[in-house]
Design a protein around this motif. Structure first.
Motif, PDB file in Angstrom:
ATOM      1  N   MET A  38       0.840  -1.193   0.000  1.00 13.53           N
ATOM      2  CA  MET A  38       0.000   0.000   0.000  1.00 13.53           C
ATOM      3  C   MET A  38       0.877   1.245   0.000  1.00 13.53           C
ATOM      4  O   MET A  38       2.043   1.203   0.402  1.00 13.53           O
ATOM      5  N   LYS A  39       0.287   2.354  -0.429  1.00 10.11           N
ATOM      6  CA  LYS A  39       0.913   3.661  -0.334  1.00 10.11           C
ATOM      7  C   LYS A  39       0.047   4.521   0.577  1.00 10.11           C
ATOM      8  O   LYS A  39      -1.176   4.569   0.415  1.00 10.11           O
ATOM      9  N   LEU A  40       0.668   5.204   1.531  1.00 13.90           N
ATOM     10  CA  LEU A  40      -0.064   6.087   2.429  1.00 13.90           C
ATOM     11  C   LEU A  40      -0.344   7.412   1.729  1.00 13.90           C
ATOM     12  O   LEU A  40       0.573   8.079   1.253  1.00 13.90           O
ATOM     13  N   LEU A  41      -1.617   7.793   1.657  1.00 10.76           N
ATOM     14  CA  LEU A  41      -2.003   9.056   1.040  1.00 10.76           C
ATOM     15  C   LEU A  41      -2.160  10.173   2.069  1.00 10.76           C
ATOM     16  O   LEU A  41      -1.818  11.324   1.794  1.00 10.76           O
ATOM     17  N   ALA A  42      -2.687   9.843   3.252  1.00  8.47           N
ATOM     18  CA  ALA A  42      -2.892  10.879   4.267  1.00  8.47           C
ATOM     19  C   ALA A  42      -3.158  10.244   5.622  1.00  8.47           C
ATOM     20  O   ALA A  42      -3.745   9.160   5.715  1.00  8.47           O
ATOM     21  N   LEU A  43      -2.714  10.930   6.666  1.00  6.89           N
ATOM     22  CA  LEU A  43      -3.095  10.609   8.035  1.00  6.89           C
ATOM     23  C   LEU A  43      -4.033  11.710   8.516  1.00  6.89           C
ATOM     24  O   LEU A  43      -3.822  12.885   8.214  1.00  6.89           O
ATOM     25  N   GLY A  44      -5.054  11.334   9.252  1.00  6.23           N
ATOM     26  CA  GLY A  44      -5.999  12.332   9.745  1.00  6.23           C
ATOM     27  C   GLY A  44      -6.586  11.926  11.079  1.00  6.23           C
ATOM     28  O   GLY A  44      -6.076  11.020  11.750  1.00  6.23           O
ATOM     29  N   LEU A  45      -7.677  12.572  11.455  1.00  4.20           N
ATOM     30  CA  LEU A  45      -8.286  12.357  12.766  1.00  4.20           C
ATOM     31  C   LEU A  45      -9.777  12.141  12.603  1.00  4.20           C
ATOM     32  O   LEU A  45     -10.411  12.738  11.724  1.00  4.20           O
ATOM     33  N   SER A  46     -10.337  11.309  13.459  1.00  4.64           N
ATOM     34  CA  SER A  46     -11.777  11.046  13.353  1.00  4.64           C
ATOM     35  C   SER A  46     -12.450  11.107  14.716  1.00  4.64           C
ATOM     36  O   SER A  46     -13.384  10.366  14.987  1.00  4.64           O
ATOM     37  N   GLY A  47     -11.975  12.009  15.565  1.00 10.56           N
ATOM     38  CA  GLY A  47     -12.650  12.256  16.827  1.00 10.56           C
ATOM     39  C   GLY A  47     -11.983  11.627  18.028  1.00 10.56           C
ATOM     40  O   GLY A  47     -10.980  10.930  17.917  1.00 10.56           O
ATOM     41  N   THR A  48     -12.571  11.897  19.194  1.00  9.39           N
ATOM     42  CA  THR A  48     -12.039  11.336  20.434  1.00  9.39           C
ATOM     43  C   THR A  48     -12.592   9.929  20.634  1.00  9.39           C
ATOM     44  O   THR A  48     -13.648   9.566  20.125  1.00  9.39           O
ATOM     45  N   ARG A  49     -11.862   9.141  21.394  1.00 15.42           N
ATOM     46  CA  ARG A  49     -12.317   7.805  21.775  1.00 15.42           C
ATOM     47  C   ARG A  49     -12.677   7.833  23.257  1.00 15.42           C
ATOM     48  O   ARG A  49     -11.976   8.462  24.066  1.00 15.42           O
ATOM     49  N   ASN A  50     -13.751   7.156  23.581  1.00 17.65           N
ATOM     50  CA  ASN A  50     -14.281   7.189  24.934  1.00 17.65           C
ATOM     51  C   ASN A  50     -14.650   5.792  25.404  1.00 17.65           C
ATOM     52  O   ASN A  50     -14.803   4.871  24.598  1.00 17.65           O
ATOM     53  N   MET A  51     -14.797   5.655  26.700  1.00 20.11           N
ATOM     54  CA  MET A  51     -15.086   4.366  27.320  1.00 20.11           C
ATOM     55  C   MET A  51     -16.595   4.138  27.423  1.00 20.11           C
ATOM     56  O   MET A  51     -17.354   5.073  27.722  1.00 20.11           O
ATOM     57  N   SER A  52     -17.030   2.911  27.195  1.00 21.83           N
ATOM     58  CA  SER A  52     -18.421   2.549  27.449  1.00 21.83           C
ATOM     59  C   SER A  52     -18.480   1.134  28.014  1.00 21.83           C
ATOM     60  O   SER A  52     -17.600   0.310  27.732  1.00 21.83           O
ATOM     61  N   THR A  53     -19.493   0.871  28.814  1.00 20.32           N
ATOM     62  CA  THR A  53     -19.587  -0.414  29.497  1.00 20.32           C
ATOM     63  C   THR A  53     -21.014  -0.956  29.429  1.00 20.32           C
ATOM     64  O   THR A  53     -21.975  -0.215  29.211  1.00 20.32           O
ATOM     65  N   ALA A  54     -21.121  -2.252  29.678  1.00 24.93           N
ATOM     66  CA  ALA A  54     -22.430  -2.905  29.667  1.00 24.93           C
ATOM     67  C   ALA A  54     -23.212  -2.571  30.933  1.00 24.93           C
ATOM     68  O   ALA A  54     -24.411  -2.257  30.867  1.00 24.93           O
ATOM     69  N   LEU A  91     -21.829   5.432  29.022  1.00 22.99           N
ATOM     70  CA  LEU A  91     -20.778   6.123  28.272  1.00 22.99           C
ATOM     71  C   LEU A  91     -20.036   7.100  29.175  1.00 22.99           C
ATOM     72  O   LEU A  91     -20.644   7.986  29.780  1.00 22.99           O
ATOM     73  N   ALA A  92     -18.732   6.922  29.275  1.00 21.88           N
ATOM     74  CA  ALA A  92     -17.882   7.821  30.061  1.00 21.88           C
ATOM     75  C   ALA A  92     -17.013   8.616  29.100  1.00 21.88           C
ATOM     76  O   ALA A  92     -16.227   8.032  28.335  1.00 21.88           O
ATOM     77  N   LEU A  93     -17.129   9.937  29.115  1.00 18.32           N
ATOM     78  CA  LEU A  93     -16.350  10.776  28.206  1.00 18.32           C
ATOM     79  C   LEU A  93     -14.931  10.956  28.743  1.00 18.32           C
ATOM     80  O   LEU A  93     -14.540  12.010  29.225  1.00 18.32           O
ATOM     81  N   THR A  94     -14.151   9.893  28.619  1.00 18.59           N
ATOM     82  CA  THR A  94     -12.750   9.918  29.060  1.00 18.59           C
ATOM     83  C   THR A  94     -11.857  10.653  28.069  1.00 18.59           C
ATOM     84  O   THR A  94     -10.796  11.142  28.448  1.00 18.59           O
ATOM     85  N   GLU A  95     -12.257  10.686  26.793  1.00 19.34           N
ATOM     86  CA  GLU A  95     -11.475  11.344  25.739  1.00 19.34           C
ATOM     87  C   GLU A  95      -9.995  10.962  25.848  1.00 19.34           C
ATOM     88  O   GLU A  95      -9.100  11.782  25.709  1.00 19.34           O
ATOM     89  N   HIS A  96      -9.760   9.676  26.069  1.00 21.24           N
ATOM     90  CA  HIS A  96      -8.397   9.206  26.339  1.00 21.24           C
ATOM     91  C   HIS A  96      -7.521   9.154  25.082  1.00 21.24           C
ATOM     92  O   HIS A  96      -6.297   9.195  25.189  1.00 21.24           O
ATOM     93  N   THR A  97      -8.146   9.047  23.947  1.00 20.24           N
ATOM     94  CA  THR A  97      -7.375   8.979  22.703  1.00 20.24           C
ATOM     95  C   THR A  97      -8.048   9.833  21.638  1.00 20.24           C
ATOM     96  O   THR A  97      -9.272   9.871  21.542  1.00 20.24           O
ATOM     97  N   ILE A  98      -7.229  10.511  20.854  1.00 16.81           N
ATOM     98  CA  ILE A  98      -7.721  11.149  19.627  1.00 16.81           C
ATOM     99  C   ILE A  98      -7.403  10.186  18.494  1.00 16.81           C
ATOM    100  O   ILE A  98      -6.243   9.879  18.232  1.00 16.81           O
ATOM    101  N   GLN A  99      -8.446   9.682  17.874  1.00 16.95           N
ATOM    102  CA  GLN A  99      -8.275   8.596  16.913  1.00 16.95           C
ATOM    103  C   GLN A  99      -7.609   9.078  15.632  1.00 16.95           C
ATOM    104  O   GLN A  99      -8.079  10.011  14.990  1.00 16.95           O
ATOM    105  N   VAL A 100      -6.530   8.419  15.277  1.00 21.44           N
ATOM    106  CA  VAL A 100      -5.807   8.720  14.037  1.00 21.44           C
ATOM    107  C   VAL A 100      -6.225   7.711  12.976  1.00 21.44           C
ATOM    108  O   VAL A 100      -6.263   6.504  13.224  1.00 21.44           O
ATOM    109  N   ASN A 101      -6.563   8.213  11.799  1.00 19.55           N
ATOM    110  CA  ASN A 101      -6.953   7.330  10.702  1.00 19.55           C
ATOM    111  C   ASN A 101      -5.983   7.461   9.532  1.00 19.55           C
ATOM    112  O   ASN A 101      -5.244   8.439   9.424  1.00 19.55           O
ATOM    113  N   HIS A 102      -5.991   6.465   8.689  1.00 27.49           N
ATOM    114  CA  HIS A 102      -5.145   6.496   7.492  1.00 27.49           C
ATOM    115  C   HIS A 102      -5.995   6.327   6.251  1.00 27.49           C
ATOM    116  O   HIS A 102      -6.981   5.590   6.254  1.00 27.49           O
TER     117      HIS A 102
END
Length: 331
Positions: free
Chosen positions: A144-160, A233-244
């Motif tokens: 593969m060839k990488l065209l771009a890295l970007g962001l798709s929002g924060t990641r948060n915790m959720s439980t049953a 849903l707990a808004l921990t915002e622990h990670t900013i999701q990086v996408n390719h």
């Protein structure tokens, strides 16, 4: 030869039909884009933006078909297909590609960035980080060839079942992780029990108790209806999701240079659009999840989580052979 009246009318109608439809031309290339997620989601918005720009700027030489919701398979299998050129483009989270590109595991390190704007400055097109990963693709021979890295929002915790107000609430929970060593080690630091589950199997895993807890982007959580099986849903915002956004190497090599430029530019502009959509979704989806789906929402203080994880960052980067990537992101 004499034509009957009915035949003449039929032929005349056919001519007018063709004229109304206008000339039709087959595209020289057809590109298939894979995403793993259901709408609404920035990945699908990005795919639609790429389709529109590529078809317009290529003057119809390229047709683009979008296959969302994992129609073409899960990410690891899709990456393999892209090496053969049977799938052309993919837009997805970097964490699902760590089997082929272990260096992507750095992006699942929690609290690596303070905001999406800071993260985009660090990893966006033209950055040293993007150049580094372009080289990683080449060295690893992933097809593969990488065209771009970007962001798709924060990641948060959720439980049953468990309402999360702080780190102590996580102890003993079975935590779903993607196939990423960083994720497994991170959640173990909270006393959780990591369970590797593919995204497409996550709903069933939460429903049946294979996992008690999960983390995801808000669009992913909403689009896949995970609020039905993980309603806390707990808004921990622990990670900013990086996408390719990546393209099959065989596909890239068969495109002439002018069309390569069209595809590359479309990926970059779609990447910027995706970031704006991610910000929009993160703001709007929280309210909708509570009002429309009865989600139990908490907003834990981040400092207790950061205090536990901060001492592990350098150690984890070294242990997972990610020191180079860590230093790039921290400089």
């Amino acid at each position: 030869m004499t034509l009957g009246r009915r035949t003449l009318l039929a032929l005349t109608a056919g001519v007018f039909t063709l004229a109304a439809a206008g000339p039709t031309f087959a595209a020289d290339y057809t590109l298939r884009i894979h995403t793993l997620v259901k709408s609404p989601h920035p990945y699908n918005d990005m795919a639609a933006a790429m389709k529109e720009e590529i078809e317009a700027k290529s003057d119809g030489q390229i047709a683009v078909e979008i296959f969302d919701s994992g129609q073409l398979g899960q990410d690891p299998a899709v990456i393999g297909e892209m090496g053969f050129g049977t799938i052309d483009l993919m837009i997805s989270t970097t964490s699902n590609a760590v089997q082929q590109i272990p260096e992507y595991a750095i992006f699942t390190m929690p609290y690596l960035f303070t905001s999406m704007d800071e993260a985009l400055e660090k990893v966006g097109p033209g950055s040293p980080v993007q150049a580094h990963f372009e080289k990683v693709y080449e060295e690893r021979g992933v097809g593969m060839k990488l065209l771009a890295l970007g962001l798709s929002g924060t990641r948060n915790m959720s439980t049953a079942d468990t309402v999360v107000n702080g780190p102590d609430d996580l102890k003993g929970l079975k935590m779903r992780t993607p196939p990423s060593p960083m994720d497994a080690k991170t959640w173990s630091a909270f006393g959780m029990l990591p369970v590797t589950v593919a995204w497409g199997e996550l709903y069933a895993a939460m429903q049946t108790g294979v996992a008690d807890a999960m983390e995801s982007s808000l669009p992913g959580y909403t689009g896949s209806k995970l609020y039905e099986v993980a309603p806390n849903l707990a808004l921990t915002e622990h990670t900013i999701q990086v996408n390719h956004t990546s393209i099959s190497e065989p596909t890239w090599n068969k495109l002439p240079e002018d069309l390569q430029k069209v595809v590359q530019e479309a990926a970059v502009s779609a990447n910027a659009y995706g970031v704006e959509k991610a910000k929009e979704y993160d703001g709007a989806l929280v309210d909708r999840l509570v009002s429309d789906h009865g989600v139990e929402l908490t907003r834990p203080e981040k400092e207790p989580f950061i205090e536990i994880l901060a001492p592990l960052q350098v150690e984890l980067a070294k242990e997972l052979d990610l020191s180079e990537e860590y230093e790039l992101l921290k400089n």
